[in-house]
Design a protein around this motif. Structure first.
Motif: not given
Length: 59
Positions: A44, A47-48, A51
């Motif tokens: 996570e 991924q952040k 992103h």
């Protein structure tokens, strides 16, 4: 977490999972679940970052 740390964590997680499936000891299950949470948190986190890099804030 470095890529090597992540790799080592996943290897440890899989070892614990296999150990649990082999012996059905609750301690192995608890350890594997804890490591799995750590792996999920790292996924996570990365991924952040990815992103945010792909979608930069203008303000």
């Amino acid at each position: 977490m470095t890529p090597k740390d992540f790799f080592d964590k996943v290897v440890e997680m899989r070892r614990c999972q296999k150990e649990y499936l082999k012996n059905k000891r609750q301690i192995d299950l608890r350890i594997s679940k804890q490591i799995e949470r750590e792996v999920d948190e790292e996924i996570e986190r990365v991924q952040k970052i990815l992103h945010d890099k792909q979608n930069p804030q203008l303000f």
